[in-house]
Motif scaffolding. Structure first.
Motif, PDB file in Angstrom:
ATOM      1  N   ARG A  63      31.000  49.549  67.172  1.00  0.00           N
ATOM      2  CA  ARG A  63      30.975  50.106  68.515  1.00  0.00           C
ATOM      3  C   ARG A  63      30.445  49.137  69.562  1.00  0.00           C
ATOM      4  N   GLN A  64      29.944  47.999  69.138  1.00  0.00           N
ATOM      5  CA  GLN A  64      29.388  47.062  70.122  1.00  0.00           C
ATOM      6  C   GLN A  64      30.442  46.541  71.094  1.00  0.00           C
ATOM      7  N   TRP A  65      31.697  46.498  70.675  1.00  0.00           N
ATOM      8  CA  TRP A  65      32.727  46.008  71.585  1.00  0.00           C
ATOM      9  C   TRP A  65      32.845  46.910  72.813  1.00  0.00           C
ATOM     10  N   GLN A  66      32.468  48.172  72.657  1.00  0.00           N
ATOM     11  CA  GLN A  66      32.509  49.087  73.792  1.00  0.00           C
ATOM     12  C   GLN A  66      31.450  48.715  74.829  1.00  0.00           C
ATOM     13  N   ASP A  67      30.308  48.210  74.379  1.00  0.00           N
ATOM     14  CA  ASP A  67      29.302  47.707  75.320  1.00  0.00           C
ATOM     15  C   ASP A  67      29.892  46.585  76.166  1.00  0.00           C
ATOM     16  N   LEU A  68      30.585  45.668  75.499  1.00  0.00           N
ATOM     17  CA  LEU A  68      31.196  44.557  76.218  1.00  0.00           C
ATOM     18  C   LEU A  68      32.247  45.063  77.200  1.00  0.00           C
ATOM     19  N   GLN A  69      33.068  46.002  76.750  1.00  0.00           N
ATOM     20  CA  GLN A  69      34.124  46.546  77.604  1.00  0.00           C
ATOM     21  C   GLN A  69      33.536  47.262  78.821  1.00  0.00           C
ATOM     22  N   ASN A  70      32.367  47.877  78.636  1.00  0.00           N
ATOM     23  CA  ASN A  70      31.736  48.630  79.718  1.00  0.00           C
ATOM     24  C   ASN A  70      30.883  47.757  80.632  1.00  0.00           C
ATOM     25  N   GLY A  71      30.926  46.449  80.427  1.00  0.00           N
ATOM     26  CA  GLY A  71      30.240  45.541  81.343  1.00  0.00           C
ATOM     27  C   GLY A  71      28.802  45.224  81.001  1.00  0.00           C
ATOM     28  N   SER A  72      28.378  45.502  79.776  1.00  0.00           N
ATOM     29  CA  SER A  72      27.009  45.179  79.372  1.00  0.00           C
ATOM     30  C   SER A  72      26.757  43.679  79.441  1.00  0.00           C
ATOM     31  N   ASP A  73      25.571  43.307  79.930  1.00  0.00           N
ATOM     32  CA  ASP A  73      25.163  41.914  79.807  1.00  0.00           C
ATOM     33  C   ASP A  73      25.019  41.582  78.327  1.00  0.00           C
ATOM     34  N   ALA A  74      25.452  40.404  77.959  1.00  0.00           N
ATOM     35  CA  ALA A  74      25.340  39.969  76.564  1.00  0.00           C
ATOM     36  C   ALA A  74      24.424  38.756  76.471  1.00  0.00           C
ATOM     37  N   LEU A  75      23.600  38.748  75.457  1.00  0.00           N
ATOM     38  CA  LEU A  75      22.782  37.591  75.096  1.00  0.00           C
ATOM     39  C   LEU A  75      23.321  37.057  73.781  1.00  0.00           C
ATOM     40  N   VAL A  76      23.691  35.785  73.776  1.00  0.00           N
ATOM     41  CA  VAL A  76      24.196  35.158  72.562  1.00  0.00           C
ATOM     42  C   VAL A  76      23.193  34.103  72.124  1.00  0.00           C
ATOM     43  N   ILE A  77      22.686  34.247  70.905  1.00  0.00           N
ATOM     44  CA  ILE A  77      21.630  33.376  70.388  1.00  0.00           C
ATOM     45  C   ILE A  77      22.224  32.407  69.374  1.00  0.00           C
ATOM     46  N   PHE A  78      22.009  31.131  69.631  1.00  0.00           N
ATOM     47  CA  PHE A  78      22.411  30.082  68.702  1.00  0.00           C
ATOM     48  C   PHE A  78      21.131  29.467  68.138  1.00  0.00           C
ATOM     49  N   ALA A  79      20.797  29.851  66.925  1.00  0.00           N
ATOM     50  CA  ALA A  79      19.572  29.374  66.280  1.00  0.00           C
ATOM     51  C   ALA A  79      19.906  28.148  65.444  1.00  0.00           C
ATOM     52  N   GLY A  80      19.351  27.005  65.824  1.00  0.00           N
ATOM     53  CA  GLY A  80      19.637  25.763  65.123  1.00  0.00           C
ATOM     54  C   GLY A  80      18.633  25.475  64.023  1.00  0.00           C
ATOM     55  N   ALA A  81      18.434  24.195  63.747  1.00  0.00           N
ATOM     56  CA  ALA A  81      17.509  23.778  62.694  1.00  0.00           C
ATOM     57  C   ALA A  81      16.090  24.250  63.020  1.00  0.00           C
ATOM     58  N   GLU A  82      15.328  24.552  61.965  1.00  0.00           N
ATOM     59  CA  GLU A  82      13.946  25.017  62.147  1.00  0.00           C
ATOM     60  C   GLU A  82      13.108  24.639  60.935  1.00  0.00           C
ATOM     61  N   ALA A  83      11.786  24.522  61.155  1.00  0.00           N
ATOM     62  CA  ALA A  83      10.897  24.174  60.039  1.00  0.00           C
ATOM     63  C   ALA A  83       9.449  24.506  60.384  1.00  0.00           C
ATOM     64  N   TYR A  84       8.702  24.909  59.375  1.00  0.00           N
ATOM     65  CA  TYR A  84       7.262  25.111  59.494  1.00  0.00           C
ATOM     66  C   TYR A  84       6.583  23.758  59.583  1.00  0.00           C
ATOM     67  N   ILE A  85       5.613  23.654  60.487  1.00  0.00           N
ATOM     68  CA  ILE A  85       4.878  22.398  60.675  1.00  0.00           C
ATOM     69  C   ILE A  85       3.438  22.591  60.217  1.00  0.00           C
ATOM     70  N   SER A  86       3.080  21.928  59.130  1.00  0.00           N
ATOM     71  CA  SER A  86       1.725  22.024  58.582  1.00  0.00           C
ATOM     72  C   SER A  86       0.771  21.114  59.349  1.00  0.00           C
ATOM     73  N   PRO A  87      -0.464  21.559  59.587  1.00  0.00           N
ATOM     74  CA  PRO A  87      -1.464  20.679  60.196  1.00  0.00           C
ATOM     75  C   PRO A  87      -1.688  19.410  59.373  1.00  0.00           C
ATOM     76  N   ALA A  88      -1.374  19.460  58.085  1.00  0.00           N
ATOM     77  CA  ALA A  88      -1.556  18.284  57.228  1.00  0.00           C
ATOM     78  C   ALA A  88      -0.647  17.135  57.644  1.00  0.00           C
ATOM     79  N   PHE A  89       0.419  17.415  58.418  1.00  0.00           N
ATOM     80  CA  PHE A  89       1.310  16.351  58.868  1.00  0.00           C
ATOM     81  C   PHE A  89       0.667  15.463  59.934  1.00  0.00           C
ATOM     82  N   TYR A  90      -0.328  16.001  60.647  1.00  0.00           N
ATOM     83  CA  TYR A  90      -0.900  15.287  61.785  1.00  0.00           C
ATOM     84  C   TYR A  90      -2.013  14.323  61.374  1.00  0.00           C
ATOM     85  N   PRO A  91      -1.938  13.057  61.742  1.00  0.00           N
ATOM     86  CA  PRO A  91      -3.096  12.172  61.580  1.00  0.00           C
ATOM     87  C   PRO A  91      -4.324  12.704  62.319  1.00  0.00           C
TER      88      PRO A  91
END
Length: 212
Positions: A63-91
């Motif tokens: 049913r989400q296509w009906q939101d688009l048809q009715n003029g709803s604003d859309a947010l499109v999220i492109f999530a790229g590379a990610e990683a946890y950064i440990s404090p141990a990495f920092y000098p």
């Protein structure tokens, strides 16, 4: 998306590159049935409109296509590379200990209103382009035309296409730019030597260092 100046990405070609490197996007709308989100492969035409236009399709049963048809604003999220950064990495950890964990990542948010279409010829062009893109690396790429025409016709009747001209783009490249050159190098090396391929992927985006 909260984006401190140090992490802001506003170069349009770079934003487009991150969009094109993200194979699966999240399309979020708000309409009659509240918030809805779908995970979709999308195509970007970077030359259509001031910031580009995104193309995709949804199942008619979604049913989400009906939101688009009715003029709803859309947010499109492109999530790229990610990683946890440990404090141990920092000098800096050994120097003063004033460090905490964080997360580095790449992300682009695109905003706009979509035009919905159900024309069979236009839908065929869209699904063919999507297929060709994701089959291109295979030795023997599968094509939509490999399937029986009648079968494809029935499949096209079960989807709704959309074109979403991008009104606004927000990009974020959080790669420890607010740290010293030594800490950046420590993060890059820590990620590069990780056994997790996701960490290794992000390491390739890390800067080579910044002036102190």
């Amino acid at each position: 998306m909260y984006t401190p100046n140090a992490f802001a990405l506003d170069d349009l070609p770079e934003l487009h590159q991150l969009i094109q490197h993200t194979r699966l996007a999240q399309v979020v709308t708000f309409g009659e049935h509240g918030l809805q989100a779908s995970h979709l492969p999308l195509l970007l035409n970077p030359n259509e409109g001031p910031s580009g236009t995104l193309y995709g399709h949804l199942a008619k049963a979604n049913r989400q296509w009906q939101d688009l048809q009715n003029g709803s604003d859309a947010l499109v999220i492109f999530a790229g590379a990610e990683a946890y950064i440990s404090p141990a990495f920092y000098p800096a950890k050994a120097e003063h200990g004033k460090v905490v964990p964080t997360w580095n990542y790449l992300a682009v948010h695109a905003y706009g209103k979509a035009d919905v279409f159900t024309d069979a010829e236009r839908l065929l062009g869209l699904v063919s382009a999507l297929t060709d893109r994701h089959e291109s690396a295979r030795d023997q790429p599968w094509k939509v035309s490999d399937a029986p025409a009648g079968y494809i016709d029935s499949m096209l009747k079960a989807i709704v296409g959309f074109a979403l001209p991008i009104d606004r783009l927000i990009g974020k490249r959080k790669l420890s730019q607010n740290r010293s050159a030594a800490d950046i190098a420590g993060v890059r090396n820590g990620l590069a030597t990780s056994v997790d391929v996701r960490d290794q992927t992000l390491a390739r985006f890390m800067p080579q260092g910044v002036p102190e």
